[in-house]
Design a protein around this motif. Structure first.
Motif, short mmCIF file in Angstrom:
data_model
loop_
_atom_site.label_atom_id
_atom_site.label_comp_id
_atom_site.label_asym_id
_atom_site.label_seq_id
_atom_site.Cartn_x
_atom_site.Cartn_y
_atom_site.Cartn_z
N MET A 160 25.36 53.55 29.87
CA MET A 160 24.71 54.33 28.82
C MET A 160 24.18 55.64 29.43
N ASP A 161 24.32 56.74 28.66
CA ASP A 161 23.87 58.05 29.11
C ASP A 161 22.35 58.08 29.17
N THR A 162 21.79 58.59 30.28
CA THR A 162 20.35 58.67 30.45
C THR A 162 19.98 60.08 30.88
N ILE A 163 18.68 60.37 30.86
CA ILE A 163 18.22 61.69 31.30
C ILE A 163 18.59 61.92 32.76
N GLY A 164 18.49 60.86 33.58
CA GLY A 164 18.85 61.00 34.99
C GLY A 164 20.31 61.34 35.18
N LYS A 165 21.18 60.69 34.42
CA LYS A 165 22.61 60.97 34.53
C LYS A 165 22.93 62.38 34.06
N ARG A 166 22.25 62.83 32.99
CA ARG A 166 22.47 64.20 32.52
C ARG A 166 21.97 65.21 33.53
N MET A 167 20.85 64.92 34.20
CA MET A 167 20.35 65.80 35.25
C MET A 167 21.36 65.93 36.37
N ARG A 168 21.87 64.78 36.82
CA ARG A 168 22.81 64.78 37.94
C ARG A 168 24.10 65.51 37.58
N LEU A 169 24.62 65.27 36.37
CA LEU A 169 25.85 65.93 35.94
C LEU A 169 25.66 67.44 35.86
N ALA A 170 24.54 67.87 35.28
CA ALA A 170 24.27 69.31 35.19
C ALA A 170 24.10 69.92 36.57
N ARG A 171 23.43 69.20 37.47
CA ARG A 171 23.21 69.73 38.83
C ARG A 171 24.54 69.89 39.57
N ILE A 172 25.42 68.90 39.43
CA ILE A 172 26.72 68.99 40.09
C ILE A 172 27.55 70.12 39.50
N ASN A 173 27.52 70.24 38.16
CA ASN A 173 28.29 71.31 37.51
C ASN A 173 27.79 72.69 37.92
N LYS A 174 26.48 72.81 38.18
CA LYS A 174 25.91 74.10 38.59
C LYS A 174 25.97 74.29 40.10
N GLU A 175 26.53 73.29 40.82
CA GLU A 175 26.68 73.34 42.28
C GLU A 175 25.34 73.55 42.97
N LYS A 176 24.34 72.80 42.52
CA LYS A 176 23.02 72.86 43.12
C LYS A 176 22.73 71.54 43.85
N THR A 177 21.89 71.63 44.88
CA THR A 177 21.52 70.45 45.65
C THR A 177 20.21 69.86 45.13
N TYR B 146 14.37 60.58 39.94
CA TYR B 146 14.60 60.94 38.55
C TYR B 146 16.06 60.65 38.17
N GLU B 147 16.99 61.11 39.01
CA GLU B 147 18.41 60.97 38.72
C GLU B 147 18.87 59.52 38.72
N SER B 148 18.32 58.72 39.60
CA SER B 148 18.74 57.32 39.70
C SER B 148 18.08 56.43 38.66
N GLY B 149 17.04 56.95 37.99
CA GLY B 149 16.35 56.17 36.99
C GLY B 149 15.21 55.34 37.53
N VAL B 150 14.93 55.44 38.84
CA VAL B 150 13.80 54.72 39.41
C VAL B 150 12.50 55.19 38.76
N ILE B 151 12.42 56.50 38.53
CA ILE B 151 11.32 57.07 37.75
C ILE B 151 11.89 57.45 36.39
N GLY B 152 11.51 56.71 35.37
CA GLY B 152 12.06 56.96 34.05
C GLY B 152 11.17 57.81 33.17
N ASN B 153 9.87 57.76 33.40
CA ASN B 153 8.92 58.51 32.58
C ASN B 153 8.61 59.84 33.25
N ILE B 154 9.48 60.81 33.04
CA ILE B 154 9.35 62.11 33.71
C ILE B 154 8.40 62.99 32.90
N PRO B 155 7.39 63.58 33.54
CA PRO B 155 6.45 64.45 32.80
C PRO B 155 7.17 65.60 32.12
N SER B 156 6.66 65.99 30.97
CA SER B 156 7.33 67.02 30.18
C SER B 156 7.41 68.35 30.91
N ASP B 157 6.37 68.69 31.72
CA ASP B 157 6.43 69.96 32.44
C ASP B 157 7.52 69.94 33.51
#
Length: 208
Positions: free
Chosen positions: A1-18, A36-47
């Motif tokens: 299932m798509d999660t915020i962590g997976k979307r972060m990782r995909l966007a980071r890879i697409n932007k070629e950022k570390t 954050y990306e692995s989902g270990v921390i799921g409740n990411i602060p809004s800021d």
């Protein structure tokens, strides 16, 4: 299932950022971004979500799963899918009936056009000729009756199964979509209770 962590990782890879690039931009450690990306921390602060989105040149809504992913080609046959969450209630047998699992597992993301009340994960291979495979998610519209020949989630005593349903005056026949499984017949002599949980209206699986 798509999660915020997976979307972060995909966007980071697409932007070629570390990981270090994002950590520095947000003001946290590399390990925190990795969590954050692995989902270990799921409740990411809004800021932090806002900072990550800015560093990745995406919107916070995209990271949260509320918006269409960026950079989708503009062709007339490509359109965004608005999604919703449907409760995943357990497993259902596509084979011999299995003991019912009524526990709530999680949510599954699907398109708003799927008018389902809940979904179940398929276990078995009896519906493969209907293109429903082991591990697929089947979306169910809750209803007590179906037309003959429709695929339904059925509760038989304390077990559940997914089959095509045919109802007569004296018995119920459940047919598989795999020739190695014989039709199952149920009546008052071999079944204490029989209940249609709902009609299968869609399924979700991997392209292989």
């Amino acid at each position: 299932m798509d999660t915020i962590g997976k979307r972060m990782r995909l966007a980071r890879i697409n932007k070629e950022k570390t990981l270090e690039d994002i950590a520095k931009a947000v003001g946290v450690s590399r390990q925190t971004i990795q969590r954050y990306e692995s989902g270990v921390i799921g409740n990411i602060p809004s800021d932090k979500i806002e900072g990550i989105a800015k560093a990745l040149n995406v919107t916070p809504g995209y990271l949260m799963g509320w918006e269409q992913p960026p950079d989708i080609p503009d062709f007339p046959n490509i359109f965004p899918i608005e999604t919703k969450k449907v409760p995943l209630l357990g497993k259902i047998a596509a084979g011999q009936p299995v003991m019912a699992e009524e526990c709530f597992d999680s949510y599954v993301q699907c398109g708003n056009f799927i008018k389902a009340d809940f979904c179940l994960r398929v276990q078995g291979d009896s519906m493969i000729n209907a293109r429903i495979y082991d591990g697929d998610i089947v979306f169910i519209k809750q209803q007590a009756e179906v037309e003959n020949g429709e695929i339904a989630a059925v509760a038989i005593d304390d077990a559940v199964t997914l089959k095509r349903v045919y109802i007569s005056d004296t018995f119920v026949e459940l047919r598989a979509e795999n020739p190695k499984y014989k039709p199952m017949l149920f009546n008052q002599s071999n079944c204490l209770s029989f209940r249609i949980l709902g009609k299968a209206i869609a399924f979700q699986g991997d392209i292989i």
